[in-house]
Motif scaffolding. Structure first.
Motif, PDB file in Angstrom:
ATOM      1  N   THR A  28      -9.124   4.527 -31.004  1.00 23.05           N
ATOM      2  CA  THR A  28      -8.140   5.773 -31.217  1.00 23.05           C
ATOM      3  C   THR A  28      -9.004   6.302 -32.446  1.00 23.05           C
ATOM      4  N   PHE A  29      -9.879   7.153 -32.480  1.00 25.13           N
ATOM      5  CA  PHE A  29     -10.694   7.580 -33.727  1.00 25.13           C
ATOM      6  C   PHE A  29      -9.957   8.135 -34.739  1.00 25.13           C
ATOM      7  N   SER A  30      -8.980   8.932 -34.466  1.00 21.04           N
ATOM      8  CA  SER A  30      -8.106   9.703 -35.508  1.00 21.04           C
ATOM      9  C   SER A  30      -7.322   8.629 -36.349  1.00 21.04           C
ATOM     10  N   SER A  31      -6.884   7.380 -35.907  1.00 14.89           N
ATOM     11  CA  SER A  31      -6.268   6.367 -36.335  1.00 14.89           C
ATOM     12  C   SER A  31      -7.035   5.504 -37.579  1.00 14.89           C
ATOM     13  N   SER A  53      -8.162   8.131 -42.665  1.00 15.70           N
ATOM     14  CA  SER A  53      -7.781   8.525 -41.184  1.00 15.70           C
ATOM     15  C   SER A  53      -6.941   9.916 -41.046  1.00 15.70           C
ATOM     16  N   THR A  55      -6.158  13.414 -41.007  1.00 12.92           N
ATOM     17  CA  THR A  55      -6.773  14.714 -41.459  1.00 12.92           C
ATOM     18  C   THR A  55      -7.865  14.508 -42.102  1.00 12.92           C
ATOM     19  N   ARG A  73     -14.465  15.028 -40.881  1.00 12.52           N
ATOM     20  CA  ARG A  73     -14.505  14.331 -39.782  1.00 12.52           C
ATOM     21  C   ARG A  73     -13.725  15.429 -38.656  1.00 12.52           C
ATOM     22  N   ASP A  74     -14.144  15.499 -37.526  1.00 13.18           N
ATOM     23  CA  ASP A  74     -13.375  16.234 -36.263  1.00 13.18           C
ATOM     24  C   ASP A  74     -12.875  15.403 -35.190  1.00 13.18           C
ATOM     25  N   ASN A  75     -11.503  15.027 -35.375  1.00 14.60           N
ATOM     26  CA  ASN A  75     -10.882  14.297 -34.214  1.00 14.60           C
ATOM     27  C   ASN A  75     -10.925  14.546 -32.864  1.00 14.60           C
ATOM     28  N   ASN A  78     -14.127  13.240 -32.047  1.00 12.72           N
ATOM     29  CA  ASN A  78     -14.296  11.784 -32.236  1.00 12.72           C
ATOM     30  C   ASN A  78     -15.607  11.604 -33.070  1.00 12.72           C
TER      31      ASN A  78
END
Length: 120
Positions: A28-31, A53, A55, A73-75, A78
């Motif tokens: 879970t990339f955004s985490s 992680s 934003t 980063r661009d959640n 990913n």
């Protein structure tokens, strides 16, 4: 499984720019916080930049790249990026992205890297 795939490296003249990308999958990339490292021939791998992680409002940079490099980063994609401006010959290295939070297993995953060569 967890995968990190770096791209965007190449040969650039001093003063030029490159944008590196790291496509992540299998978690879970955004985490998770993410980082960029680099390793020049004959030298140890060093931390270049990190982003928190979510934003990604929290960032950190090595002194040698502050004001020249920007991590983002661009959640939705990913993907973590490293915008490199005002490149110098001493930035020549293989660049790697890394998960920088979570389990030891996650943090031990490295991509294949992408080569950046700054030369006239």
């Amino acid at each position: 499984q967890v995968q990190l795939v770096e791209s965007g490296g190449g040969l650039v003249q001093p003063g030029g720019s490159l944008r590196l990308s790291c496509a992540a999958s299998g978690f879970t990339f955004s985490s998770y916080a993410m980082s960029w490292y680099r390793q020049a021939p004959g030298k140890e791998r060093e931390l270049v930049a990190g982003i928190g992680s979510g934003t990604g409002s929290s960032t950190t940079y090595a002194e040698s790249v502050k004001g020249r490099f920007t991590i983002s980063r661009d959640n939705a994609k990913n993907t973590v990026y490293l915008q490199m401006d005002s490149l110098k010959s001493e930035d020549t290295a293989a660049y790697f992205c890394k998960i920088s939070s979570g389990s030891a297993s996650l943090q031990g995953t490295w991509g294949q890297g992408t080569q950046v060569t700054v030369s006239s």
